[in-house]
Design a protein around this motif. Structure first.
Motif, short mmCIF file in Angstrom:
data_model
loop_
_atom_site.label_atom_id
_atom_site.label_comp_id
_atom_site.label_asym_id
_atom_site.label_seq_id
_atom_site.Cartn_x
_atom_site.Cartn_y
_atom_site.Cartn_z
N ASP A 100 -9.21 184.57 -29.36
CA ASP A 100 -8.39 183.54 -28.72
C ASP A 100 -6.90 183.81 -28.92
O ASP A 100 -6.11 183.65 -27.99
CB ASP A 100 -8.76 182.17 -29.30
N LYS A 101 -6.54 184.22 -30.13
CA LYS A 101 -5.12 184.44 -30.43
C LYS A 101 -5.01 185.37 -31.64
O LYS A 101 -5.85 185.32 -32.55
CB LYS A 101 -4.42 183.11 -30.75
N ALA A 102 -3.98 186.20 -31.66
CA ALA A 102 -3.73 187.09 -32.79
C ALA A 102 -2.23 187.23 -32.98
O ALA A 102 -1.50 187.46 -32.01
CB ALA A 102 -4.38 188.45 -32.58
N PHE A 103 -1.75 187.12 -34.21
CA PHE A 103 -0.31 187.17 -34.47
C PHE A 103 -0.06 187.41 -35.96
O PHE A 103 -0.95 187.19 -36.79
CB PHE A 103 0.35 185.86 -34.05
N TYR A 104 1.15 187.86 -36.29
CA TYR A 104 1.53 187.99 -37.69
C TYR A 104 2.18 186.69 -38.14
O TYR A 104 3.13 186.20 -37.51
CB TYR A 104 2.50 189.16 -37.91
N ASP A 105 1.66 186.11 -39.21
CA ASP A 105 2.15 184.84 -39.73
C ASP A 105 3.10 185.13 -40.88
O ASP A 105 2.67 185.50 -41.98
CB ASP A 105 0.96 183.99 -40.20
N ARG A 107 4.88 183.08 -42.58
CA ARG A 107 4.76 182.11 -43.68
C ARG A 107 3.61 182.48 -44.61
O ARG A 107 3.73 182.43 -45.84
CB ARG A 107 4.56 180.72 -43.11
N ALA A 108 2.49 182.90 -44.01
CA ALA A 108 1.33 183.28 -44.83
C ALA A 108 1.40 184.74 -45.26
O ALA A 108 0.59 185.18 -46.08
CB ALA A 108 0.05 183.04 -44.04
N ASN A 109 2.35 185.48 -44.69
CA ASN A 109 2.54 186.88 -45.04
C ASN A 109 1.27 187.70 -44.79
O ASN A 109 0.86 188.53 -45.60
CB ASN A 109 2.99 187.02 -46.50
N CYS A 110 0.64 187.47 -43.64
CA CYS A 110 -0.55 188.22 -43.27
C CYS A 110 -0.75 188.13 -41.77
O CYS A 110 -0.13 187.30 -41.09
CB CYS A 110 -1.79 187.71 -44.01
N PHE A 111 -1.62 188.99 -41.24
CA PHE A 111 -1.96 188.96 -39.83
C PHE A 111 -3.10 187.95 -39.64
O PHE A 111 -4.08 187.96 -40.38
CB PHE A 111 -2.41 190.35 -39.38
N LYS A 112 -2.97 187.07 -38.65
CA LYS A 112 -3.99 186.06 -38.39
C LYS A 112 -4.60 186.27 -37.02
O LYS A 112 -3.92 186.62 -36.06
CB LYS A 112 -3.40 184.64 -38.47
N ALA A 113 -5.90 186.01 -36.95
CA ALA A 113 -6.61 186.07 -35.67
C ALA A 113 -7.51 184.85 -35.57
O ALA A 113 -8.12 184.43 -36.57
CB ALA A 113 -7.42 187.35 -35.56
N LEU A 114 -7.59 184.28 -34.39
CA LEU A 114 -8.46 183.13 -34.14
C LEU A 114 -9.52 183.54 -33.13
O LEU A 114 -9.20 183.97 -32.00
CB LEU A 114 -7.65 181.95 -33.61
N PHE A 115 -10.80 183.44 -33.55
CA PHE A 115 -11.92 183.82 -32.70
C PHE A 115 -12.73 182.58 -32.33
O PHE A 115 -12.93 181.69 -33.17
CB PHE A 115 -12.84 184.82 -33.42
N ARG A 116 -13.24 182.57 -31.10
CA ARG A 116 -14.04 181.44 -30.64
C ARG A 116 -15.52 181.65 -31.01
O ARG A 116 -16.09 182.69 -30.68
CB ARG A 116 -13.89 181.29 -29.12
N ILE A 117 -16.11 180.65 -31.69
CA ILE A 117 -17.53 180.69 -32.00
C ILE A 117 -18.30 180.24 -30.75
O ILE A 117 -18.01 179.18 -30.18
CB ILE A 117 -17.86 179.76 -33.17
N PRO A 118 -19.29 181.02 -30.28
CA PRO A 118 -20.04 180.62 -29.08
C PRO A 118 -20.75 179.28 -29.27
O PRO A 118 -21.11 178.90 -30.39
CB PRO A 118 -21.05 181.76 -28.91
N GLY A 119 -20.96 178.59 -28.18
CA GLY A 119 -21.59 177.27 -28.24
C GLY A 119 -23.08 177.30 -28.48
O GLY A 119 -23.68 176.27 -28.81
N ASP A 120 -23.72 178.49 -28.34
CA ASP A 120 -25.17 178.56 -28.51
C ASP A 120 -25.57 179.17 -29.84
O ASP A 120 -26.73 179.57 -30.04
CB ASP A 120 -25.78 179.39 -27.37
N VAL A 121 -24.64 179.26 -30.78
CA VAL A 121 -24.94 179.85 -32.10
C VAL A 121 -25.82 178.90 -32.92
O VAL A 121 -25.59 177.70 -32.95
CB VAL A 121 -23.63 180.14 -32.85
#
Length: 678
Positions: A100-105, A107-121
């Motif tokens: 969904d989104k990926a960026f260097y944070d 404030r947290a001093n790390c690379f962050k990525a946001l992944f979408r969990i499928p609805g049928d899991v």
């Protein structure tokens, strides 16, 4: 001539001095090399898995709770990350996640990525597999058991809580604990520190991680003082991750804190905890978990179960009465601030370990709200004589309430010690037994056999609901071709890679009872066998001789169900005091059988009858003669742990080696070096 003699004597003295200096250097070098080799830090070990070296979150020690269809947060300790993909996987299925989104944070001093969990899991725990590129290097990292997916946020949680194993010495107790956790099937496990004896010892981490990875349920790890090497927790941080963090599961808030090597929480960490509490003020259930307890031994010794009508202003009274744990007395400002947070923000449970014994009290504040301070028994090797190893198993609710019947073993009063659920009969107590909930699959549960049996025996005075039972069967036959004894249970069936995974539903293990199931597509007409009956040990204590007999039986059909054993001497027949299941694997089942006999008995006849799950049986009788008294032992354990922590053995070896080298050097010095004239 005199001049020449003088010259030769001076040269000889010079050569002796040179050689002696060389010897000094050689001996010192050898000592330094030996010490270095004996204490090589585990950072160079290829066996230890550094879960948190690159990925900071989620981890097997800090799983991420997430709803189906929501976003999963991933933190990577790199600046430049590209071509990032993620998969979640368990033995039954796997799912590709969309980024969904990926960026260097910053404030947290790390690379962050946001992944979408499928609805049928399917809602359960998953491994996370990450693939990405950074600065031309390809990464593929697996974080086991790190993504915890929910259909909806829970209203209640079954929380199993324990701490302190201190491998390598406590590995047999930790192994038994892990087996118990996997059967009882809690919603989550929190393990509260002292994972290893010393963080720089490679084998300690190897053994802890070996059994840690066998845990099936979501597990959160809290740091203890034994994870520190001096003032540093760097090794822990690279393996297990953050030393303080918070976890939100719907309306449940858990705050994990670090009491450091000396047993107190610094003010900056308390300020961080306060920010978390402020941000989550409306959460219904709040808990703090840290290693060193807040209240000390006096609470236990004086059976102080409830402190009523308590406010922050009463803190000084608690101090004056000597109720705090000793490590807080040099840090009373921090202790006071912590106590204020607990009362002000209605922290319901304060869970700790460290003391290797139960300590419980309930603080009721001026608003009538209860705060449960629970220090659990542990699964370490070094506990007090007659104390038990054990854990707690709470039922907690999102509205902030706690089922008080689950605070202690069998609904005991919190001052009726011991109050943890035991995994053994008590240190130094004979006959000794490790594993009071025993279970096994027979002959084996590997998906290769058309008949598998399961048996669980509960020797505790407590009932456990929804235990985990799963059969793995060959998938070349349909599920309907398999028959069941005693009857077909409710179950969920999955077919994966030509194997049937059959998970039983709503299985209860009653107190002081047993549960058995056999599933089969082939008959079993062959009798079991008794492989051996041998003397393991004889322990004399207090005018009693404990004869410990090893019994191994075998059945390759439906598996071994039970053994009956007795002993005869002087025309008297006695039953064993204890039959202890030691191991069950590939059709073999091994037991330790304890007989309580008069010390003058020198020979017994042991009779063994074994019965399999198809009701076939076999028997044998063996004469066993006393070979001579053996030394009294403290307790008989299923596996032998190190009686002395490994780092002490290394230190002793170093000291002894240096001492020997010094003796050799003194002998050389006394005799001198005979230099040859050129």
């Amino acid at each position: 001539m005199i001049k020449g003699q003088t010259f030769y004597s001076a040269r000889n003295s010079e050569l002796r001095g040179i050689n002696m200096r060389r010897s000094y250097v050689l001996l010192l070098s050898l000592a330094i090399i030996f010490i270095a080799l004996s204490s090589i830090p585990l950072l160079s070990s290829p066996k230890v898995i550094y879960f948190a070296k690159v990925v900071k979150y989620p981890l097997p020690s800090i799983p991420e709770p997430v709803l189906k269809g929501d976003l999963l947060e991933v933190r990577i300790d790199l600046e430049d990350v590209s071509e990032l993909s993620a998969t979640i996987k368990n033995p039954y299925s796997s799912y590709e996640l969309s980024l969904d989104k990926a960026f260097y944070d910053n404030r947290a001093n790390c690379f962050k990525a946001l992944f979408r969990i499928p609805g049928d899991v399917e809602p359960t725990i998953y491994d996370l597999i990450l693939k990405f590129k950074s600065k031309g290097k390809l990464y593929e990292i697996v974080e086991p058991r790190s993504v915890w997916v929910f259909d909806e946020w829970p209203k209640a949680l079954k929380l199993l809580f324990c701490g302190d194993t201190k491998t390598p010495g406590g590995v047999q107790y930790f192994a038994e604990f892990v087996r118990t956790v996997n059967l009882l099937n809690p919603d989550l496990l929190i393990f509260d520190g002292d994972l290893v004896e010393t963080p720089t010892i490679k084998s300690a981490w190897d053994l802890f991680i070996k059994w840690f990875l066998r845990i099936r349920v979501p597990t959160y790890i809290v740091i203890g003082n034994h994870e520190y090497s001096g003032a540093s927790a760097d090794i822990y941080k690279r393996i297990m991750g953050y030393t303080n963090y918070s976890v939100i599961i719907g309306d449940f808030l858990f705050i994990m804190l670090d009491t450091g090597p000396e047993g107190w929480i610094p003010m900056d960490q308390l300020k961080w905890a306060e920010r978390v509490l402020k941000e989550n003020f409306n959460k219904g259930f709040k808990a703090m978990i840290f290693h060193h307890p807040f209240f000390g031994y006096k609470v236990k010794e004086e059976r102080i179960g409830i402190l009523t009508n308590i406010s922050v202003e009463d803190f000084d009274k608690l101090v004056d009465q000597g109720l705090l744990y000793k490590s807080w007395y040099n840090h009373l400002d921090e202790a006071r601030y912590l106590f204020k947070l607990i009362l002000k923000y209605d922290v319901r449970m304060i869970l700790t370990a460290h003391t290797h014994t139960d300590i419980n009290t309930i603080v009721i504040d001026t608003n009538g709200r209860k705060h449960y301070f629970i220090t659990t028994a542990v699964v370490a090797y070094d506990i007090r004589e007659k104390d038990i190893r054990g854990f707690r198993y709470f039922l907690i609710f999102s509205n902030g309430s706690v089922d008080e019947r689950t605070l202690c073993y069998d609904g005991k009063s919190i001052t009726d010690y011991p109050t943890s659920i035991p995994i053994d009969t008590g240190e130094g107590i004979l006959p000794y037994k490790l594993g009071l909930i025993e279970y096994y699959y027979a002959p084996s549960n590997d998906g290769e056999r058309y008949a598998v049996s399961f048996k669980a025996v509960n020797e505790l005075n407590q009932t456990f609901h929804d235990i985990y039972v799963e059969f793995i069967l060959p998938g070349d036959r349909t599920f309907d071709e398999y028959k069941w004894i005693p009857e077909k249970p409710r179950c969920v069936v999955r077919k994966v890679n030509d194997k049937l995974y059959v998970r039983l539903i709503n299985i209860t293990l009653p107190a002081l009872s047993e549960v058995k199931y056999t599933v089969y597509a082939v008959e079993d007409k062959s009798p079991p066998r008794v492989l051996n009956v041998t003397l393991a040990d004889i322990i004399e204590r207090g005018g009693i001789a404990w004869w410990i007999i090893n019994v191994t039986v075998y059945d390759d059909g439906w598996g071994v169900d039970k053994v009956n054993v007795n002993a005869t001497y002087a025309d008297k027949t006695v039953d064993p005091v204890l039959i202890d299941l030691i191991n069950a694997s590939n059709g073999k089942v091994s037991y330790k059988v304890w007989f309580k006999l008069p010390p003058e008995v020198s020979e017994i006849r042991v009779s063994v009858k074994v019965k399999d799950f198809a009701s076939n049986d076999a028997s044998i009788s063996v004469n066993i003669t006393k070979p001579g008294l053996k030394k009294e032992i403290k307790s008989e354990h299923k596996e032998v742990g190190l009686p002395i922590p490994i780092q002490y053995l290394v230190t002793i070896c170093v000291i002894v080696t240096i001492a020997v080298l010094l003796v050799i050097f003194k002998i050389i010095k006394r005799r001198g070096f005979k230099a040859r004239p050129s």
